[in-house]
Scaffold this motif. Structure first.
Motif, PDB file in Angstrom:
ATOM      1  N   ILE A  29       0.825  -1.213   0.000  1.00 42.32           N
ATOM      2  CA  ILE A  29       0.000   0.000   0.000  1.00 42.32           C
ATOM      3  C   ILE A  29       0.860   1.264   0.000  1.00 42.32           C
ATOM      4  O   ILE A  29       0.333   2.364  -0.127  1.00 42.32           O
ATOM      5  CB  ILE A  29      -0.991   0.018   1.172  1.00 42.32           C
ATOM      6  N   TRP A  36      -5.632   4.126  -2.462  1.00 40.66           N
ATOM      7  CA  TRP A  36      -6.455   3.015  -1.978  1.00 40.66           C
ATOM      8  C   TRP A  36      -7.790   3.580  -1.514  1.00 40.66           C
ATOM      9  O   TRP A  36      -7.826   4.403  -0.602  1.00 40.66           O
ATOM     10  CB  TRP A  36      -5.708   2.270  -0.876  1.00 40.66           C
ATOM     11  N   ARG A  73      -4.633   3.653   7.679  1.00 33.91           N
ATOM     12  CA  ARG A  73      -3.902   2.499   7.176  1.00 33.91           C
ATOM     13  C   ARG A  73      -2.980   1.936   8.243  1.00 33.91           C
ATOM     14  O   ARG A  73      -2.610   2.628   9.215  1.00 33.91           O
ATOM     15  CB  ARG A  73      -3.072   2.886   5.941  1.00 33.91           C
ATOM     16  N   THR A  75       0.495   0.075   7.774  1.00 36.70           N
ATOM     17  CA  THR A  75       1.473  -0.391   6.789  1.00 36.70           C
ATOM     18  C   THR A  75       2.128  -1.697   7.208  1.00 36.70           C
ATOM     19  O   THR A  75       2.538  -2.477   6.352  1.00 36.70           O
ATOM     20  CB  THR A  75       2.549   0.673   6.538  1.00 36.70           C
ATOM     21  N   GLN A  79      -2.750  -3.058   5.282  1.00 34.19           N
ATOM     22  CA  GLN A  79      -4.198  -2.906   5.325  1.00 34.19           C
ATOM     23  C   GLN A  79      -4.573  -1.424   5.347  1.00 34.19           C
ATOM     24  O   GLN A  79      -3.804  -0.596   5.826  1.00 34.19           O
ATOM     25  CB  GLN A  79      -4.781  -3.558   6.586  1.00 34.19           C
ATOM     26  N   PHE A  80      -5.759  -1.133   4.851  1.00 35.99           N
ATOM     27  CA  PHE A  80      -6.327   0.187   5.068  1.00 35.99           C
ATOM     28  C   PHE A  80      -7.780   0.004   5.488  1.00 35.99           C
ATOM     29  O   PHE A  80      -8.413  -1.020   5.182  1.00 35.99           O
ATOM     30  CB  PHE A  80      -6.174   1.104   3.847  1.00 35.99           C
TER      31      PHE A  80
END
Length: 119
Positions: A29, A36, A73, A75, A79-80
């Motif tokens: 991401i 995103w 998010r 990191t 994931q967000f």
């Protein structure tokens, strides 16, 4: 190939906060110039863009939802997440996460997750 998967409760009570997470695999991401996003589709209606978080952590929100929306998010987990506060039955929708070199275009989508707001 980048893959996205939404997760979170399928049922939320009115006035509560809806929380969803998108797990990204096959890519990071933090990849430069990637954004995103969260998009939703209420029953019988078209897609509605909600907002995005950029590769550098900046946020972009649909003005009509900005006061109730937060995208963050993690990191370390790639994931967000989406939080939508003070939900009503009008927030019932299929929620999608998506990624791309903008918002749009999107070159990867999650399968979508149904969220129903009901007491």
């Amino acid at each position: 190939q980048v893959q996205l998967q939404e997760s979170g409760p399928g049922l939320v009570k009115p006035s509560q906060t809806l929380s969803l997470t998108c797990t990204v695999s096959g890519g990071s991401i933090t990849t430069s110039y990637y954004y995103w996003s969260w998009i939703r589709q209420p029953p019988g209606r078209g897609l509605e863009y909600m907002g995005a978080i950029g590769y550098e952590g900046s946020n972009y929100y649909n003005p009509s939802l900005k006061s109730r929306t937060s995208i963050s998010r993690d990191t370390s987990k790639n994931q967000f997440s989406l939080q939508l506060s003070s939900v009503t039955p009008e927030d019932t929708a299929v929620y999608y996460c998506a990624g791309g070199l903008g918002f749009p275009p999107f070159d990867s989508w999650g399968q979508g997750t149904q969220v129903t707001v009901s007491s």
